[in-house]
Motif scaffolding. Structure first.
Motif, PDB file in Angstrom:
ATOM      1  N   ILE A 109       0.826  -1.207   0.000  1.00 15.64           N
ATOM      2  CA  ILE A 109       0.000   0.000   0.000  1.00 15.64           C
ATOM      3  C   ILE A 109       0.871   1.272   0.000  1.00 15.64           C
ATOM      4  O   ILE A 109       0.439   2.321  -0.469  1.00 15.64           O
ATOM      5  CB  ILE A 109      -0.997  -0.037   1.187  1.00 15.64           C
ATOM      6  CG1 ILE A 109      -2.229   0.798   0.840  1.00 15.64           C
ATOM      7  CG2 ILE A 109      -0.357   0.402   2.496  1.00 15.64           C
ATOM      8  CD1 ILE A 109      -3.476   0.385   1.579  1.00 15.64           C
ATOM      9  N   THR A 110       2.090   1.127   0.475  1.00 19.52           N
ATOM     10  CA  THR A 110       3.019   2.263   0.429  1.00 19.52           C
ATOM     11  C   THR A 110       3.208   2.744  -1.005  1.00 19.52           C
ATOM     12  O   THR A 110       3.338   3.929  -1.264  1.00 19.52           O
ATOM     13  CB  THR A 110       4.412   1.849   0.960  1.00 19.52           C
ATOM     14  OG1 THR A 110       4.228   0.748   1.822  1.00 19.52           O
ATOM     15  CG2 THR A 110       5.098   2.971   1.653  1.00 19.52           C
ATOM     16  N   ILE A 197     -11.062   0.552 -12.930  1.00 17.52           N
ATOM     17  CA  ILE A 197     -10.525   1.897 -12.735  1.00 17.52           C
ATOM     18  C   ILE A 197     -11.224   2.511 -11.531  1.00 17.52           C
ATOM     19  O   ILE A 197     -12.451   2.416 -11.397  1.00 17.52           O
ATOM     20  CB  ILE A 197     -10.734   2.785 -13.983  1.00 17.52           C
ATOM     21  CG1 ILE A 197      -9.823   2.300 -15.126  1.00 17.52           C
ATOM     22  CG2 ILE A 197     -10.435   4.255 -13.666  1.00 17.52           C
ATOM     23  CD1 ILE A 197      -9.859   3.162 -16.370  1.00 17.52           C
ATOM     24  N   LEU A 198     -10.439   3.076 -10.655  1.00 17.30           N
ATOM     25  CA  LEU A 198     -11.001   3.794  -9.511  1.00 17.30           C
ATOM     26  C   LEU A 198      -9.976   4.813  -9.023  1.00 17.30           C
ATOM     27  O   LEU A 198      -8.826   4.796  -9.476  1.00 17.30           O
ATOM     28  CB  LEU A 198     -11.402   2.828  -8.392  1.00 17.30           C
ATOM     29  CG  LEU A 198     -10.335   2.051  -7.626  1.00 17.30           C
ATOM     30  CD1 LEU A 198     -10.970   1.377  -6.419  1.00 17.30           C
ATOM     31  CD2 LEU A 198      -9.651   1.022  -8.469  1.00 17.30           C
ATOM     32  N   SER A 205      -8.561   3.240   0.724  1.00 16.15           N
ATOM     33  CA  SER A 205      -9.492   3.070   1.846  1.00 16.15           C
ATOM     34  C   SER A 205     -10.254   1.748   1.747  1.00 16.15           C
ATOM     35  O   SER A 205     -10.510   1.095   2.756  1.00 16.15           O
ATOM     36  CB  SER A 205     -10.438   4.267   1.959  1.00 16.15           C
ATOM     37  OG  SER A 205     -11.273   4.316   0.830  1.00 16.15           O
ATOM     38  N   LEU A 206     -10.579   1.323   0.511  1.00 18.59           N
ATOM     39  CA  LEU A 206     -11.258   0.027   0.354  1.00 18.59           C
ATOM     40  C   LEU A 206     -10.367  -1.118   0.815  1.00 18.59           C
ATOM     41  O   LEU A 206     -10.823  -2.073   1.448  1.00 18.59           O
ATOM     42  CB  LEU A 206     -11.662  -0.193  -1.111  1.00 18.59           C
ATOM     43  CG  LEU A 206     -12.825   0.641  -1.648  1.00 18.59           C
ATOM     44  CD1 LEU A 206     -12.977   0.448  -3.154  1.00 18.59           C
ATOM     45  CD2 LEU A 206     -14.131   0.289  -0.927  1.00 18.59           C
ATOM     46  N   LEU A 207      -9.082  -1.036   0.481  1.00 17.60           N
ATOM     47  CA  LEU A 207      -8.157  -2.091   0.883  1.00 17.60           C
ATOM     48  C   LEU A 207      -8.005  -2.133   2.398  1.00 17.60           C
ATOM     49  O   LEU A 207      -8.032  -3.197   3.016  1.00 17.60           O
ATOM     50  CB  LEU A 207      -6.780  -1.878   0.225  1.00 17.60           C
ATOM     51  CG  LEU A 207      -6.699  -2.100  -1.285  1.00 17.60           C
ATOM     52  CD1 LEU A 207      -5.336  -1.684  -1.811  1.00 17.60           C
ATOM     53  CD2 LEU A 207      -6.991  -3.554  -1.645  1.00 17.60           C
ATOM     54  N   VAL A 222     -14.111  -6.937  -2.168  1.00 19.87           N
ATOM     55  CA  VAL A 222     -14.225  -5.495  -2.391  1.00 19.87           C
ATOM     56  C   VAL A 222     -15.327  -5.220  -3.421  1.00 19.87           C
ATOM     57  O   VAL A 222     -16.362  -4.654  -3.101  1.00 19.87           O
ATOM     58  CB  VAL A 222     -12.882  -4.876  -2.841  1.00 19.87           C
ATOM     59  CG1 VAL A 222     -13.063  -3.396  -3.156  1.00 19.87           C
ATOM     60  CG2 VAL A 222     -11.831  -5.061  -1.746  1.00 19.87           C
ATOM     61  N   ILE A 223     -15.151  -5.695  -4.628  1.00 16.51           N
ATOM     62  CA  ILE A 223     -16.095  -5.364  -5.712  1.00 16.51           C
ATOM     63  C   ILE A 223     -17.505  -5.907  -5.396  1.00 16.51           C
ATOM     64  O   ILE A 223     -18.468  -5.144  -5.294  1.00 16.51           O
ATOM     65  CB  ILE A 223     -15.601  -5.932  -7.062  1.00 16.51           C
ATOM     66  CG1 ILE A 223     -14.194  -5.449  -7.384  1.00 16.51           C
ATOM     67  CG2 ILE A 223     -16.600  -5.598  -8.165  1.00 16.51           C
ATOM     68  CD1 ILE A 223     -14.071  -4.028  -7.818  1.00 16.51           C
ATOM     69  N   ILE A 224     -17.593  -7.214  -5.251  1.00 13.98           N
ATOM     70  CA  ILE A 224     -18.924  -7.814  -5.065  1.00 13.98           C
ATOM     71  C   ILE A 224     -19.558  -7.309  -3.771  1.00 13.98           C
ATOM     72  O   ILE A 224     -20.744  -6.971  -3.727  1.00 13.98           O
ATOM     73  CB  ILE A 224     -18.830  -9.362  -5.089  1.00 13.98           C
ATOM     74  CG1 ILE A 224     -18.343  -9.797  -6.484  1.00 13.98           C
ATOM     75  CG2 ILE A 224     -20.164 -10.016  -4.735  1.00 13.98           C
ATOM     76  CD1 ILE A 224     -18.134 -11.284  -6.673  1.00 13.98           C
ATOM     77  N   ASN A 225     -18.759  -7.186  -2.759  1.00 14.83           N
ATOM     78  CA  ASN A 225     -19.228  -6.715  -1.456  1.00 14.83           C
ATOM     79  C   ASN A 225     -19.776  -5.290  -1.524  1.00 14.83           C
ATOM     80  O   ASN A 225     -20.664  -4.925  -0.765  1.00 14.83           O
ATOM     81  CB  ASN A 225     -18.041  -6.800  -0.481  1.00 14.83           C
ATOM     82  CG  ASN A 225     -18.470  -6.548   0.941  1.00 14.83           C
ATOM     83  OD1 ASN A 225     -19.599  -6.866   1.309  1.00 14.83           O
ATOM     84  ND2 ASN A 225     -17.594  -5.950   1.731  1.00 14.83           N
TER      85      ASN A 225
END
Lengths: 373, 426
Positions: A109-110, A197-198, A205-207, A222-225
């Motif tokens: 994430i860095t 794409i986002l 924040s999603l991660l 993430v996506i389906i949720n």
């Protein structure tokens, strides 16, 4: 497209590719005479002007790392940004192996945090297609979407293989209303191309949220949720696109590259496909060579008959050998009087004199690396 | 700066005027060869394969293509922190600026480049030849003999010896006489234009030669004879491999054709002595359902729907259905139209040959304007030329580069004629 960075997911072990992906990531499987599968998505990103690209590797990544090197071939050996390869690592409480695609991104994430691009293109590395991401980003902004997923109607793909893919439903407005992964009985042929794409901030924040709930998979968790709570749109793509889901798909993709229309889409449209090249002399045909409807790479020496086949760098076909509907990888030698059909032959294989071997188009025989038969 | 034992100076300034339209816009070392390479790749690859990683390339004539080709030397692994490849073009000094007046003058003007590395030896190469040679063995020979200069030589047929610089040697290889293009040669050992000098000695001779206003400032004509005359220790190093000057249209064509024989004497497939060049970004080539290729070399990116025989095709050539290419060399990205027949031609880069064209037909009579250049039956088409549909073209014809369809005087170009920019009067 300086406003977007790229992340390429190379996935875990794919047993459906059998011997081909035993010792290499599915994204590093050789394809089309001189490429590795990952070359397509990497070139697409580079051709779209994306110059900050992270490749997340997990399973058997040595050959992939060797292929990517410093990113020179993709013009990604840059002073600032360029290509970053992220294999799993051990640190503090982190146990090493990534537990899923979201986990892989989270542990790097860095990379996301210290980049400055507004958007991220997240894409699977095991797909064969040519696409510029600019149009998709424009669409994403126009729709005011939180996440945009590229999709394609896979009407031209065998039904049983669609069950290995993500199947979506998209409403008239382009909104994704349903997304099921690897469903046994898929309800439609609308498949996710594994390209998202986002905004970079949103991805971060999603991660963080996903991992804090003990979930690790980007698509499922993430996506389906978030289908209900976020604005997720689908972006339709109608060009050639294939996913390296099974060994049959692999065989078919190579054979489809013999089709001039598909060759045009893959190699002449939307920029070039870059790859790491070996320094080989051009292919040499001797007097007895009979070659039809085939792709032949540099360094091949051909004295036999080759029909409907794909030959990689440095393959030798000796006199009176007949090669039909085959894929033969780098440096393999096919001796005199060999008669083969519908085979996938990995690197550096030696088929000795007189061998006869026939697979079937829907069930090709695979011969593993360095085999001597 | 670390010192280097040996560095190379590659003379790449020659025009190669006998290659006619092939060197109209590029220097001879930049001419394409063997389906993928440029002539200079052989000297550069020989250097890196012989552990010489510092090469100064002296350019002068039409250097653009050559400079772009060499770049920072990446394909030859010569993008180095210390050494690597450096392009040395003529430059202006405080008061005077001048072109390189001769091969020796070119090196003289770059003494400071050589001195930067303080080498014990320099090897002077020409970018005009195709061959594979291990220069480090020649250096060993130079050291063993405690030589001031070592000149690489090759046996040429006696009847051709009068076209070369001939070395007359003692049995042990020591040179006692040098004759430039002798009428009655005493030996058939021809200089290959490859010299190793002990730098300290050469430097002294270069400075002296510069002060001699009578001198042509040429290695063969001035430096070598002067050194011999003063009793310097000079040795001939015998080379036994394939070496070609490819300086004429015919020699160029023949040398390319040498590569298509079953086991060529000049083998480019040798993994122990690779020839490097920038790789084109093109897919592997494709032979269509109607295509056929025999006894030929085909590079990446080609698409072949017609017949190709005894030919060399460079990257990205498109051969349409019904077309036939025989005994020819077709350079990068050229397009051959449908039902076109091409016989013993050299087609330059990016040329477009229309449909139903016939090339290389009729009588073999030397070109009217330049009989000494085009007399071997080979018809040559320059780069980016366009040949109109239905055109019939004879032997020893020259089609100038950048010619458009409109500039063709008629659809029948007989043997020995030329189609030139601005008409035949040029």
């Amino acid at each position: 497209m300086k406003s977007a960075m790229g992340i390429i997911l190379t996935g875990g072990k794919n047993d459906r590719l059998r011997e081909l992906a035993e010792m290499r990531s599915s994204t590093a499987v050789p394809i089309g005479g001189k490429y590795r599968v990952i070359d397509f998505v990497l070139s697409n990103m580079v051709n779209s002007g994306i110059t900050n690209i992270g490749v997340l590797t997990q399973y058997s990544f040595r050959s992939l790392m060797d292929h990517l090197g410093s990113g020179k071939e993709w013009d990604l050996d840059r002073r600032n940004e360029g290509l970053f390869v992220f294999p799993p690592y051990l640190a503090g409480e982190h146990s090493g192996w990534y537990q899923g695609s979201a986990d892989a991104m989270y542990h790097n994430i860095t990379f996301l945090k210290r980049s400055y691009e507004e958007y991220v293109v997240v894409a699977q590395g095991n797909c064969v297609y040519k696409m510029l991401f600019d149009g998709m980003l424009d669409y994403h902004i126009r729709k005011n979407a939180d996440i945009t997923i590229a999709y394609r109607d896979m009407f031209d793909f065998p039904k049983e293989e669609i069950s290995f893919m993500g199947v979506m439903q998209v409403d008239d407005n382009g909104k994704v209303t349903d997304f099921k992964e690897k469903h046994k009985n898929p309800e439609s042929t609308i498949c996710s191309m594994g390209i998202y794409i986002l905004k970079r901030e949103l991805l971060i924040s999603l991660l963080e949220e996903c991992i804090s709930h003990g979930k690790y998979d980007f698509v499922k968790d993430v996506i389906i949720n978030k289908l209900g709570s976020l604005n997720i749109y689908g972006y339709r793509f109608d060009g050639y696109w294939r996913n390296l889901s099974t060994i049959n798909a692999y065989y078919r993709i190579n054979m489809e590259m013999l089709n001039p229309e598909i060759r045009y889409q893959l190699f002449q449209q939307h920029g070039k496909v870059y790859t790491k090249v070996k320094d080989e002399p051009p292919a040499k045909y001797n007097e007895e060579a009979e070659v039809r409807n085939s792709i032949i790479a540099d360094g091949c020496i051909i004295e036999g008959t080759v029909i409907n086949s794909v030959l990689f760098c440095g393959v030798t076909i000796k006199r009176n050998a007949v090669v039909k509907d085959c894929i033969i990888m780098q440096d393999s030698v096919i001796e005199e009087d060999v008669d083969i059909e519908s085979l996938i032959i990995d690197k550096n294989v030696y088929l000795s004199r007189g061998i006869k071997l026939k697979g079937m188009a829907n069930f090709p025989i695979t011969i593993g690396k360095n085999a001597v038969i | 700066m670390h010192n280097k034992e040996i560095i190379a100076l590659l003379l790449a300034g020659g025009q190669g005027s006998r290659l006619g339209v092939l060197t109209k816009n590029i220097a001879k070392p930049a001419v394409l060869y063997g389906g993928k390479y440029r002539i200079i790749d052989f000297s550069l690859s020989n250097c890196i394969n012989s552990d010489i990683d510092t090469v100064g390339v002296l350019t002068q004539y039409q250097p653009l293509e050559l400079n772009a080709h060499i770049g920072i030397g990446k394909p030859w692994d010569m993008d180095r922190i210390n050494g690597g490849v450096t392009i040395l073009s003529p430059y202006l000094k405080a008061e005077i600026g001048e072109w390189y007046k001769g091969t020796a003058n070119a090196v003289f003007q770059n003494i400071h480049y050589v001195d930067k590395y303080s080498p014990k030896y320099v090897i002077i190469l020409s970018g005009d030849h195709v061959y594979k040679m291990n220069y480090s063995q020649m250096l060993d020979f130079h050291k063993e003999n405690n030589a001031d200069a070592t000149i690489s030589v090759i046996n040429v047929p006696w009847e051709e010896a009068n076209r070369y610089g001939i070395m007359n040697t003692y049995e042990n290889g020591k040179i006692y006489e040098f004759e430039e293009k002798p009428q009655n040669p005493k030996s058939n050992l021809a200089s290959m234009g490859v010299y190793i000098f002990t730098w300290e000695v050469l430097k002294e001779y270069l400075i002296r030669d510069d002060q001699n206003s009578e001198s042509a400032h040429d290695f063969g004509k001035n430096i070598i004879p002067l050194m011999l005359g003063e009793g310097r220790s000079m040795w001939a190093y015998k080379f036994n491999g394939y070496w070609r000057d490819v300086g004429t249209i015919q020699a160029y064509w023949e040398s390319n054709m040498d590569l298509i024989s079953r086991v060529p004497e000049f083998n480019l497939f040798d993994p122990a002595w690779k020839i490097y060049t920038p790789n084109p970004v093109k897919p592997a080539h494709y032979i269509g359902p109607t295509g056929s290729v025999k006894k030929s070399i085909v590079a990446e990116g080609c698409m072949i729907y017609g017949k190709v025989k005894n030919s060399v095709l460079f990257p990205g050539v498109y051969v349409s259905e019904g077309a036939e290419i025989v005994d020819s060399i077709v350079m990068s990205d050229s397009v051959i139209g449908s039902n076109t027949v091409i016989n013993k031609c050299i087609i330059g880069e990016d040329a477009k040959i229309g449909s139903n064209v016939k090339m290389g037909i009729g009588e073999n009579i030397p070109n009217e304007l330049k009989p000494q250049l085009y007399d071997s039956g080979i018809t040559v088409v320059g780069e980016k030329a366009v040949v109109p549909d239905g055109c019939q073209i004879g032997k020893n014809v020259v089609i100038d580069s950048y010619i458009t369809e409109q500039e063709f005087p008629s659809l029948i170009i007989e043997s020995a004629k030329s189609v030139l920019k601005g008409g035949e009067t040029e």
